[in-house]
Motif scaffolding. Sequence first.
Motif, PDB file in Angstrom:
ATOM      1  N   CYS A  83       0.833  -1.202   0.000  1.00 17.66           N
ATOM      2  CA  CYS A  83       0.000   0.000   0.000  1.00 17.66           C
ATOM      3  C   CYS A  83       0.866   1.249   0.000  1.00 17.66           C
ATOM      4  O   CYS A  83       1.733   1.417   0.867  1.00 17.66           O
ATOM      5  N   ASP A  84       0.647   2.127  -0.978  1.00 19.39           N
ATOM      6  CA  ASP A  84       1.301   3.422  -1.067  1.00 19.39           C
ATOM      7  C   ASP A  84       0.316   4.457  -0.531  1.00 19.39           C
ATOM      8  O   ASP A  84      -0.638   4.845  -1.206  1.00 19.39           O
ATOM      9  N   LEU A  85       0.551   4.912   0.697  1.00 18.42           N
ATOM     10  CA  LEU A  85      -0.378   5.805   1.389  1.00 18.42           C
ATOM     11  C   LEU A  85      -0.043   7.254   1.056  1.00 18.42           C
ATOM     12  O   LEU A  85       0.858   7.853   1.634  1.00 18.42           O
ATOM     13  N   GLY A  86      -0.779   7.813   0.104  1.00 20.49           N
ATOM     14  CA  GLY A  86      -0.480   9.147  -0.401  1.00 20.49           C
ATOM     15  C   GLY A  86       0.408   9.013  -1.616  1.00 20.49           C
ATOM     16  O   GLY A  86       1.565   9.434  -1.598  1.00 20.49           O
ATOM     17  N   CYS A  87      -0.121   8.444  -2.691  1.00 15.69           N
ATOM     18  CA  CYS A  87       0.700   7.925  -3.788  1.00 15.69           C
ATOM     19  C   CYS A  87       1.038   8.933  -4.866  1.00 15.69           C
ATOM     20  O   CYS A  87       1.754   8.591  -5.816  1.00 15.69           O
ATOM     21  N   GLY A  88       0.530  10.174  -4.794  1.00 19.08           N
ATOM     22  CA  GLY A  88       0.756  11.094  -5.896  1.00 19.08           C
ATOM     23  C   GLY A  88       0.117  10.561  -7.167  1.00 19.08           C
ATOM     24  O   GLY A  88      -0.972   9.993  -7.135  1.00 19.08           O
ATOM     25  N   VAL A  89       0.827  10.697  -8.286  1.00 19.08           N
ATOM     26  CA  VAL A  89       0.285  10.178  -9.547  1.00 19.08           C
ATOM     27  C   VAL A  89       0.778   8.764  -9.827  1.00 19.08           C
ATOM     28  O   VAL A  89       0.596   8.244 -10.929  1.00 19.08           O
ATOM     29  N   GLY A  90       1.426   8.141  -8.846  1.00 19.67           N
ATOM     30  CA  GLY A  90       1.620   6.704  -8.889  1.00 19.67           C
ATOM     31  C   GLY A  90       2.906   6.176  -9.479  1.00 19.67           C
ATOM     32  O   GLY A  90       3.055   4.959  -9.598  1.00 19.67           O
ATOM     33  N   PHE A 103       1.687  -6.633  -5.930  1.00 13.60           N
ATOM     34  CA  PHE A 103       0.475  -5.876  -6.242  1.00 13.60           C
ATOM     35  C   PHE A 103       0.445  -4.634  -5.346  1.00 13.60           C
ATOM     36  O   PHE A 103       0.738  -4.725  -4.152  1.00 13.60           O
ATOM     37  N   VAL A 104       0.083  -3.497  -5.923  1.00 13.24           N
ATOM     38  CA  VAL A 104       0.129  -2.229  -5.190  1.00 13.24           C
ATOM     39  C   VAL A 104      -1.207  -1.514  -5.286  1.00 13.24           C
ATOM     40  O   VAL A 104      -1.780  -1.396  -6.375  1.00 13.24           O
ATOM     41  N   ASP A 105      -1.668  -1.033  -4.140  1.00 12.22           N
ATOM     42  CA  ASP A 105      -2.794  -0.104  -4.091  1.00 12.22           C
ATOM     43  C   ASP A 105      -2.252   1.276  -3.752  1.00 12.22           C
ATOM     44  O   ASP A 105      -1.608   1.457  -2.709  1.00 12.22           O
ATOM     45  N   GLY A 106      -2.490   2.241  -4.634  1.00  5.40           N
ATOM     46  CA  GLY A 106      -2.081   3.614  -4.376  1.00  5.40           C
ATOM     47  C   GLY A 106      -3.262   4.423  -3.870  1.00  5.40           C
ATOM     48  O   GLY A 106      -4.304   4.472  -4.525  1.00  5.40           O
ATOM     49  N   ILE A 107      -3.093   5.044  -2.712  1.00  2.25           N
ATOM     50  CA  ILE A 107      -4.162   5.812  -2.085  1.00  2.25           C
ATOM     51  C   ILE A 107      -3.902   7.300  -2.284  1.00  2.25           C
ATOM     52  O   ILE A 107      -2.851   7.814  -1.888  1.00  2.25           O
ATOM     53  N   ALA A 145      -5.566  -5.664   8.453  1.00  3.49           N
ATOM     54  CA  ALA A 145      -4.487  -6.605   8.107  1.00  3.49           C
ATOM     55  C   ALA A 145      -4.580  -7.075   6.651  1.00  3.49           C
ATOM     56  O   ALA A 145      -4.448  -8.253   6.344  1.00  3.49           O
ATOM     57  N   THR A 146      -4.777  -6.121   5.739  1.00  5.33           N
ATOM     58  CA  THR A 146      -4.887  -6.427   4.309  1.00  5.33           C
ATOM     59  C   THR A 146      -3.531  -6.522   3.626  1.00  5.33           C
ATOM     60  O   THR A 146      -3.322  -7.372   2.754  1.00  5.33           O
ATOM     61  N   TYR A 147      -2.582  -5.650   4.008  1.00  2.40           N
ATOM     62  CA  TYR A 147      -1.364  -5.468   3.224  1.00  2.40           C
ATOM     63  C   TYR A 147      -0.130  -6.087   3.884  1.00  2.40           C
ATOM     64  O   TYR A 147       0.013  -6.092   5.107  1.00  2.40           O
ATOM     65  N   ASP A 148       0.795  -6.549   3.013  1.00  2.22           N
ATOM     66  CA  ASP A 148       2.051  -7.163   3.465  1.00  2.22           C
ATOM     67  C   ASP A 148       3.150  -6.118   3.667  1.00  2.22           C
ATOM     68  O   ASP A 148       4.233  -6.454   4.175  1.00  2.22           O
ATOM     69  N   GLY A 149       2.916  -4.891   3.273  1.00  2.62           N
ATOM     70  CA  GLY A 149       3.885  -3.818   3.430  1.00  2.62           C
ATOM     71  C   GLY A 149       3.296  -2.518   2.936  1.00  2.62           C
ATOM     72  O   GLY A 149       2.255  -2.502   2.270  1.00  2.62           O
TER      73      GLY A 149
END
Length: 287
Positions: A83-90, A103-107, A145-149
């Motif tokens: 998880c990228d918390l505050g990801c900008g434009v990714g 796999f990455v979720d950008g917030i 507890a969704t993300y591994d990092g």
Amino acid sequence: MKDLVSKLDIEENGATMNSFNPEKLVEMYDATGELGLYLIFDNQLHFGYWDKNNPNASLSEAAARLTQIMIDKSKILQGERFCDLGCGVGVPAIQIAKAKECFVDGITISKYQYDKGKKLAEEAGMSDRVRFIQSNALAIPCDDATYDGGWFLESIYHMGHRQALREAYRILKPGATLLIADLITGPNTSEEFKTFAREQLHSDHIPKEDYPELLDEARFDLIEIDDITESMMPFMVPKVKAGFKQYEAQILQYVQREVMDNWLRVFESVCENLGYILVRAKKRVCP
């Protein structure tokens, strides 16, 4: 500083703005995109890293170097969720997904950044691995507890450190590594700048000495704090100037020269008043 505040033209009806006001944060980052400032960073809207190996690197090259340092510090494995918390434009989200085959979720709270991130992921052929979620990073729409990092790459100061760490603890799995790239206060930080940062940049900065207690309170074990101020702050303003010069014609299609000058003053003030650290911590297996 008062002249800078008045010229930035990001006040509304003269009201004082809360640094954690989501609506104002959206306005700032949406406007930043519209101003064309992403050009000088090559879509990586974070500071750069310079050392003896890349002293002549451009701003975008040095920003990519910092992203790679963060990737190298990550313990995420192939097929895991990050998880990228505050990801900008990714761009960093796309880069870690490629490098780690995860796999990455950008917030992001910004509609501009959300739309731009999706487009960049599609262009990179990474839409199957990188997903963007338009959301307040203090209330991410996911199970515990969704993300591994995960990481906060120049974003935690917009959220409030305690609140952000609390949400990071919630979404990460036990034993997961959390990385933080943060702009910090120090002996040279003026009270005037702190007020300016809160009211105009929607940022609340803390000293690095606060981190051990904050992480412990949030039930993270501190692994390391790396102060990299000297590899960043002396270089940033000259590199920003060079970036503005390189992309001057394109940026002036969006804004007047005065706006470019005002943003340069912002960078000058930030570099004069703040330092920079990289933090690595681990969520406790047993709370």
